[in-house]
Design a protein around this motif. Structure first.
Motif, PDB file in Angstrom:
ATOM      1  N   THR A  73       0.853  -1.185   0.000  1.00 57.24           N
ATOM      2  CA  THR A  73       0.000   0.000   0.000  1.00 57.24           C
ATOM      3  C   THR A  73       0.889   1.236   0.000  1.00 57.24           C
ATOM      4  O   THR A  73       1.794   1.353   0.823  1.00 57.24           O
ATOM      5  CB  THR A  73      -0.925   0.048   1.230  1.00 57.24           C
ATOM      6  OG1 THR A  73      -1.669  -1.163   1.319  1.00 57.24           O
ATOM      7  CG2 THR A  73      -1.891   1.224   1.132  1.00 57.24           C
ATOM      8  N   PHE A  75       1.120   5.384   0.380  1.00 57.97           N
ATOM      9  CA  PHE A  75       0.424   6.504   1.017  1.00 57.97           C
ATOM     10  C   PHE A  75       1.084   7.808   0.590  1.00 57.97           C
ATOM     11  O   PHE A  75       2.319   7.925   0.579  1.00 57.97           O
ATOM     12  CB  PHE A  75       0.495   6.391   2.547  1.00 57.97           C
ATOM     13  CG  PHE A  75      -0.191   5.186   3.118  1.00 57.97           C
ATOM     14  CD1 PHE A  75      -1.509   5.259   3.545  1.00 57.97           C
ATOM     15  CD2 PHE A  75       0.485   3.979   3.230  1.00 57.97           C
ATOM     16  CE1 PHE A  75      -2.140   4.134   4.073  1.00 57.97           C
ATOM     17  CE2 PHE A  75      -0.138   2.856   3.762  1.00 57.97           C
ATOM     18  CZ  PHE A  75      -1.456   2.932   4.183  1.00 57.97           C
ATOM     19  N   VAL A  96      -3.386   5.232  -1.146  1.00 53.84           N
ATOM     20  CA  VAL A  96      -4.282   5.923  -0.221  1.00 53.84           C
ATOM     21  C   VAL A  96      -3.787   7.350  -0.048  1.00 53.84           C
ATOM     22  O   VAL A  96      -2.596   7.578   0.211  1.00 53.84           O
ATOM     23  CB  VAL A  96      -4.310   5.210   1.147  1.00 53.84           C
ATOM     24  CG1 VAL A  96      -5.168   5.989   2.149  1.00 53.84           C
ATOM     25  CG2 VAL A  96      -4.816   3.775   0.998  1.00 53.84           C
ATOM     26  N   ALA A  98      -3.377  10.239   2.270  1.00 50.96           N
ATOM     27  CA  ALA A  98      -3.373  10.362   3.731  1.00 50.96           C
ATOM     28  C   ALA A  98      -2.179  11.182   4.182  1.00 50.96           C
ATOM     29  O   ALA A  98      -1.112  11.164   3.547  1.00 50.96           O
ATOM     30  CB  ALA A  98      -3.312   8.978   4.387  1.00 50.96           C
ATOM     31  N   VAL A 100       0.428  10.932   6.581  1.00 54.96           N
ATOM     32  CA  VAL A 100       0.951   9.819   7.369  1.00 54.96           C
ATOM     33  C   VAL A 100       1.441  10.263   8.744  1.00 54.96           C
ATOM     34  O   VAL A 100       1.614   9.424   9.637  1.00 54.96           O
ATOM     35  CB  VAL A 100       2.079   9.088   6.614  1.00 54.96           C
ATOM     36  CG1 VAL A 100       1.572   8.550   5.290  1.00 54.96           C
ATOM     37  CG2 VAL A 100       3.295   9.994   6.413  1.00 54.96           C
ATOM     38  N   TYR A 103      -2.227   9.846  10.313  1.00 55.94           N
ATOM     39  CA  TYR A 103      -3.102   8.740   9.933  1.00 55.94           C
ATOM     40  C   TYR A 103      -2.703   7.456  10.655  1.00 55.94           C
ATOM     41  O   TYR A 103      -1.517   7.161  10.810  1.00 55.94           O
ATOM     42  CB  TYR A 103      -3.011   8.550   8.417  1.00 55.94           C
ATOM     43  CG  TYR A 103      -3.860   7.443   7.848  1.00 55.94           C
ATOM     44  CD1 TYR A 103      -5.213   7.628   7.614  1.00 55.94           C
ATOM     45  CD2 TYR A 103      -3.285   6.211   7.525  1.00 55.94           C
ATOM     46  CE1 TYR A 103      -5.989   6.608   7.064  1.00 55.94           C
ATOM     47  CE2 TYR A 103      -4.044   5.191   6.976  1.00 55.94           C
ATOM     48  CZ  TYR A 103      -5.392   5.399   6.752  1.00 55.94           C
ATOM     49  OH  TYR A 103      -6.146   4.392   6.207  1.00 55.94           O
TER      50      TYR A 103
END
Length: 273
Positions: A73, A75, A96, A98, A100, A103
């Motif tokens: 994944t 980010f 995603v 976001a 970090v 998040y």
């Protein structure tokens, strides 16, 4: 990543600027991928989070090296870059949008990876403390960061060219910026304080190809992709051209095999959960 300085507004203009130069930037930075991915020690199927994944170039390199059954994944705070990464990476990873630094994912990861993405947090201590919660027990991280500006050839040449025509303020070592952890001891101390174990760094020295057909085109690419060039926007045309000419001359001095090859030092920092 949430930046406090406008020149590193990755959620807005800086993210869009990087997206617009994505093909060239990914080609230029690609030589760093092999030593960086090796530092992740992908020796078994695992869950991997890439922090500040950008346009997904390094994501694809990680996916190519990861054992079958791994889950990746990426980010990023930039909607422009998340969209670009999603379009480019196909089915090798999910992406995603976001921040970090704040998040919290629903599940932990076995690996945390970031190539040139952890230098821009407005509160690095809080950000790394949050990322500590991302890493599963026994997990591992690898973060690639730039060395000192004088040892990152293209950055040093850009800065010298611009400083020859406009005054640049001295760099603040505590502020968000690409060479914030040129001394990797600063990053290691932050990781130690956040609760990571065994943080250490090793230097990678190599050369990066500026993607352009001529030294002049290489200078144009570097100026278009660098936030350091922002002071030139308000400068008279003669000053802009003088900076471009100086940078083109520097690129010509590093020209071989159809590219300007710029020497760089990269610090690859690893730690465990």
């Amino acid at each position: 990543m949430r930046e406090q300085a406008s020149e590193y507004d990755w959620a807005g203009g800086r993210g869009a600027q990087w997206r617009d130069q994505l093909d060239g930037m990914e080609a230029m930075l690609a030589p760093v991928d092999a030593p960086f991915v090796a530092a992740l020690a992908l020796d078994a199927p695992c869950r991997i989070a890439e922090i500040a994944c950008g346009g997904g170039g390094t994501t694809r390199a990680i996916a190519a090296a990861a054992p079958a059954g791994s889950d990746i994944t990426g980010f990023d705070i930039s909607p422009d870059l998340v969209a670009a990464a999603t379009a480019r990476a196909g089915t090798v990873a999910r992406f995603v949008e976001a921040d970090v630094a704040r998040y919290r994912p629903e599940r932990r990861f076995d690996r945390l990876a970031s190539r040139f993405g952890v230098m821009f947090f407005d509160d690095p201590a809080a950000a790394f403390a949050n990322l500590r919660h991302w890493l599963a027990p026994g997990g591992r991280l690898a973060f690639a960061v730039w060395g000192p500006v004088g040892e990152v050839g293209f950055m040093a040449q850009i800065r010298a060219a611009i400083a020859s025509v406009v005054e640049l303020p001295p760099a603040d070592p505590d502020a968000p910026g690409p060479v914030r952890y040129g001394d990797p001891a600063r990053l290691i101390a932050l990781l130690d304080a956040a609760g990571f174990q065994g943080a250490a760094s090793h230097s990678w020295h190599g050369a990066l190809p500026v993607p352009a057909a001529t030294p002049e085109a290489a200078a144009d690419f570097l100026l278009a992709s660098s936030s350091t060039a922002a002071p030139l926007l308000g400068a008279p045309p003669a000053q802009r051209e003088a900076a471009r000419a100086r940078l083109a001359e520097a690129c010509a001095g590093h020209w071989r095999d159809g590219n300007a090859w710029m020497p760089v030092r990269v610090e690859i920092v690893t730690a465990a959960g």
